[in-house]
Design a protein around this motif. Sequence first.
Motif, PDB file in Angstrom:
ATOM      1  N   GLU A 199      14.374   6.167  -3.444  1.00 49.08           N
ATOM      2  CA  GLU A 199      13.312   6.817  -4.219  1.00 49.08           C
ATOM      3  C   GLU A 199      11.925   6.381  -3.780  1.00 49.08           C
ATOM      4  O   GLU A 199      10.916   7.009  -4.149  1.00 49.08           O
ATOM      5  CB  GLU A 199      13.498   6.533  -5.715  1.00 49.08           C
ATOM      6  N   LEU A 200      11.827   5.320  -2.968  1.00 49.09           N
ATOM      7  CA  LEU A 200      10.531   4.832  -2.493  1.00 49.09           C
ATOM      8  C   LEU A 200      10.268   5.214  -1.036  1.00 49.09           C
ATOM      9  O   LEU A 200       9.298   4.734  -0.446  1.00 49.09           O
ATOM     10  CB  LEU A 200      10.458   3.300  -2.652  1.00 49.09           C
ATOM     11  N   ARG A 201      11.089   6.057  -0.453  1.00 53.34           N
ATOM     12  CA  ARG A 201      10.885   6.469   0.942  1.00 53.34           C
ATOM     13  C   ARG A 201       9.625   7.327   1.073  1.00 53.34           C
ATOM     14  O   ARG A 201       9.404   8.251   0.296  1.00 53.34           O
ATOM     15  CB  ARG A 201      12.097   7.251   1.451  1.00 53.34           C
ATOM     16  N   ILE A 202       8.811   7.029   2.088  1.00 53.14           N
ATOM     17  CA  ILE A 202       7.592   7.787   2.396  1.00 53.14           C
ATOM     18  C   ILE A 202       7.676   8.416   3.781  1.00 53.14           C
ATOM     19  O   ILE A 202       7.204   9.536   3.998  1.00 53.14           O
ATOM     20  CB  ILE A 202       6.344   6.867   2.296  1.00 53.14           C
TER      21      ILE A 202
ATOM     22  N   TYR B 120       0.856  -1.190   0.000  1.00 51.02           N
ATOM     23  CA  TYR B 120       0.000   0.000   0.000  1.00 51.02           C
ATOM     24  C   TYR B 120       0.892   1.240   0.000  1.00 51.02           C
ATOM     25  O   TYR B 120       1.870   1.328   0.747  1.00 51.02           O
ATOM     26  CB  TYR B 120      -0.898  -0.014   1.239  1.00 51.02           C
ATOM     27  N   GLY B 121       0.560   2.192  -0.852  1.00 48.69           N
ATOM     28  CA  GLY B 121       1.348   3.407  -0.957  1.00 48.69           C
ATOM     29  C   GLY B 121       2.143   3.511  -2.243  1.00 48.69           C
ATOM     30  O   GLY B 121       2.798   4.525  -2.485  1.00 48.69           O
ATOM     31  N   TYR B 122       2.084   2.463  -3.084  1.00 50.35           N
ATOM     32  CA  TYR B 122       2.873   2.453  -4.309  1.00 50.35           C
ATOM     33  C   TYR B 122       2.013   2.011  -5.493  1.00 50.35           C
ATOM     34  O   TYR B 122       1.052   1.239  -5.339  1.00 50.35           O
ATOM     35  CB  TYR B 122       4.067   1.512  -4.174  1.00 50.35           C
ATOM     36  N   ASN B 123       2.387   2.495  -6.662  1.00 47.82           N
ATOM     37  CA  ASN B 123       1.782   2.063  -7.918  1.00 47.82           C
ATOM     38  C   ASN B 123       2.791   1.236  -8.705  1.00 47.82           C
ATOM     39  O   ASN B 123       3.991   1.495  -8.675  1.00 47.82           O
ATOM     40  CB  ASN B 123       1.360   3.264  -8.768  1.00 47.82           C
ATOM     41  N   VAL B 124       2.298   0.229  -9.412  1.00 50.23           N
ATOM     42  CA  VAL B 124       3.151  -0.570 -10.283  1.00 50.23           C
ATOM     43  C   VAL B 124       3.365   0.198 -11.585  1.00 50.23           C
ATOM     44  O   VAL B 124       2.413   0.719 -12.175  1.00 50.23           O
ATOM     45  CB  VAL B 124       2.511  -1.945 -10.564  1.00 50.23           C
ATOM     46  N   VAL B 125       4.601   0.252 -12.025  1.00 45.68           N
ATOM     47  CA  VAL B 125       4.960   0.993 -13.240  1.00 45.68           C
ATOM     48  C   VAL B 125       5.172   0.008 -14.381  1.00 45.68           C
ATOM     49  O   VAL B 125       5.947  -0.955 -14.240  1.00 45.68           O
ATOM     50  CB  VAL B 125       6.238   1.835 -13.021  1.00 45.68           C
TER      51      VAL B 125
ATOM     52  N   GLU C  82       6.323   3.185  -8.072  1.00 51.91           N
ATOM     53  CA  GLU C  82       6.431   4.603  -7.778  1.00 51.91           C
ATOM     54  C   GLU C  82       5.461   4.930  -6.652  1.00 51.91           C
ATOM     55  O   GLU C  82       4.492   4.202  -6.411  1.00 51.91           O
ATOM     56  CB  GLU C  82       6.098   5.445  -9.018  1.00 51.91           C
ATOM     57  N   ILE C  83       5.713   6.029  -5.955  1.00 52.69           N
ATOM     58  CA  ILE C  83       4.899   6.403  -4.788  1.00 52.69           C
ATOM     59  C   ILE C  83       3.539   6.932  -5.244  1.00 52.69           C
ATOM     60  O   ILE C  83       3.441   7.736  -6.163  1.00 52.69           O
ATOM     61  CB  ILE C  83       5.621   7.453  -3.943  1.00 52.69           C
ATOM     62  N   ASN C  84       2.484   6.454  -4.575  1.00 48.15           N
ATOM     63  CA  ASN C  84       1.131   6.963  -4.763  1.00 48.15           C
ATOM     64  C   ASN C  84       0.930   8.082  -3.731  1.00 48.15           C
ATOM     65  O   ASN C  84       0.911   7.819  -2.523  1.00 48.15           O
ATOM     66  CB  ASN C  84       0.113   5.841  -4.566  1.00 48.15           C
TER      67      ASN C  84
ATOM     68  N   ASP D 288      -1.557  10.047  -2.712  1.00 46.14           N
ATOM     69  CA  ASP D 288      -2.703  10.010  -1.795  1.00 46.14           C
ATOM     70  C   ASP D 288      -2.514   8.940  -0.727  1.00 46.14           C
ATOM     71  O   ASP D 288      -2.765   9.179   0.468  1.00 46.14           O
ATOM     72  CB  ASP D 288      -3.992   9.749  -2.580  1.00 46.14           C
ATOM     73  N   GLU D 289      -2.096   7.762  -1.128  1.00 42.70           N
ATOM     74  CA  GLU D 289      -1.893   6.687  -0.161  1.00 42.70           C
ATOM     75  C   GLU D 289      -0.707   6.987   0.747  1.00 42.70           C
ATOM     76  O   GLU D 289      -0.704   6.605   1.924  1.00 42.70           O
ATOM     77  CB  GLU D 289      -1.697   5.357  -0.893  1.00 42.70           C
ATOM     78  N   ALA D 290       0.294   7.687   0.234  1.00 47.88           N
ATOM     79  CA  ALA D 290       1.446   8.067   1.071  1.00 47.88           C
ATOM     80  C   ALA D 290       1.010   8.987   2.198  1.00 47.88           C
ATOM     81  O   ALA D 290       1.523   8.897   3.330  1.00 47.88           O
ATOM     82  CB  ALA D 290       2.513   8.727   0.204  1.00 47.88           C
ATOM     83  N   ASP D 291       0.052   9.898   1.930  1.00 51.12           N
ATOM     84  CA  ASP D 291      -0.459  10.782   2.986  1.00 51.12           C
ATOM     85  C   ASP D 291      -1.150   9.971   4.082  1.00 51.12           C
ATOM     86  O   ASP D 291      -1.018  10.282   5.276  1.00 51.12           O
ATOM     87  CB  ASP D 291      -1.436  11.796   2.388  1.00 51.12           C
TER      88      ASP D 291
END
Length: 538
Positions: free
Chosen positions: A270-273, A150-155, A170-172, A174-177
């Motif tokens: 690059e995937l840090r939230i 949860y929090g990421y999109n598949v590219v 890549e980071i989503n 809305d879900e990252a918030d």
Amino acid sequence: MRAAIYAQFSSQMQREASIEDQVRLCRERITREGLDEGPIFSDRGISGASMARPGLQDLLAAAQAGRFKVLVCEALDRLSRDQADVATIYKRLTFAGVAIVTLAEGEITELHVGLKGTMNQLFLKDLADKTRRGLRGRVEAGMSGGGNSYGYNVVRRMNADGSVSTGEREINADEADVIRRIFKDFARGVSPKAIAKALNAESVLGPRGELWRDTAIRGHRQRGTGFLNNELYIGRLVWNRLRYVKDPMTGRRVSRINASNEWVTSEVPELRIVDDALWEAVKTRQGEIDADPRVKAIKATKFWEEKRPVHLLTGLLVCGCCGGSFATVGRDYMACSAARKLNTCTQTKSVRRAPLEEAVFTMLRDRLMQPDAVAEFVAAYTREINNARGEEQAERTKIEAERKAVARKLEGLYDAIAEGLRTPWAQGAVGRAGRPPQGAGCGLGGPCPVACAVSPGIGGGLSQAGCRVGRSAQGSRAAGRGLGDHPRLDHACDGDSEGGWRSPGHGRHSVCLDRAGPRSEWGQCQKPPEGGFVWVFY
């Protein structure tokens, strides 16, 4: 002789037509052998390493009922790739008098079961090793090793060679918030249960679009599961922390922790939230919770190693307000899980288990064994059994007629030889006539099937048995299941403060038992009468 067909493929990546292709080839084999085509069984997208396949279970039940005498499939690994399961299937089919014929190996014997079963088992192990080797290389390159958090999109993008890239994320935003909000709330003292209830109240969608649960947020610290323990949120990809093995009894996967030196870690900044300060604040609070004397005392009991007693209605109650399941609360009560854990249901009242179980036994004693219901059951059972035995008798009659025809031919040839006709042709004819048609020697070893007749008085005996079970095994789920299918009760909101129970609307027999007023038959009504009622569907 009737021949059944079984077809199976394991991966959802395979074509659906794979089943049709297997069936077509099996039909051609049946036609060449001069057999009669019987039932067709199939399993789509289910692993061959498990016995928990609906098609396979139906096949075994049909074999036990004598619906066919030969099973045709493409190869032995279609039945199972597990060595023990292959032996079990072979043993059960052999006991039922069913021969196994595959397009690849021919007629299956004990030798095939031993050798091919071992080869298929080694194939699974080799495939697993190669898959893990490939996944490790992708993880070390910073790619996903399977699944998505949860929090990421598949590219998905096109590579230079024309192939589609996999494993990139890549980071989503809305879900990252939402993830940062969860971490901040927990760090300042909000419990995972309260966080989950707040998110559900605000209609924030959880993972896979489902409701939020406190267990998904809390997770397990040692296993690295749950939102609060996912190191990917600080830009660290950890793979091989857990391994999964299949329980041979249930067929379900069970996770086990690997040694820390077997973990594979890759930095993916690059995937840090979540920043380091917030992550450390969460870890500090988790440590404080673990150090609490009450938590230590609870963990010392190792309650997770104990299993709660299984009762008659365990896992069978459904809330009529939200459709969620009922769970045991305390020792003798049951309540809606969605109301207790998710705060998505208004039915917060818990109910005693004993009255519900008593309603089930009352239904078994007083309602299920009504004369008309018993008569319908007896008629349906007798009809089904006699239909199966009629088919068996027809097969026996056909085999006996073929045997008599062979005997007449032999008798004529013997007479001709006795009168001096001793030519090679006559001797060859005797040899050919002495070979019975295919299947003519099978199916006559057992007793001749007879018609089945069930006494209508069986209902009284079953009703008395239900009374004895109700008195001696109150609360025993095993006892209730011994009397038939699982009873099912739904909790319904009917405007009454106490609520009621109703049926989910499926089953074979329905009985209504009222809580208020005289007992009456309401049928499959959609709205409970005033005062509430118990609707047991059996």
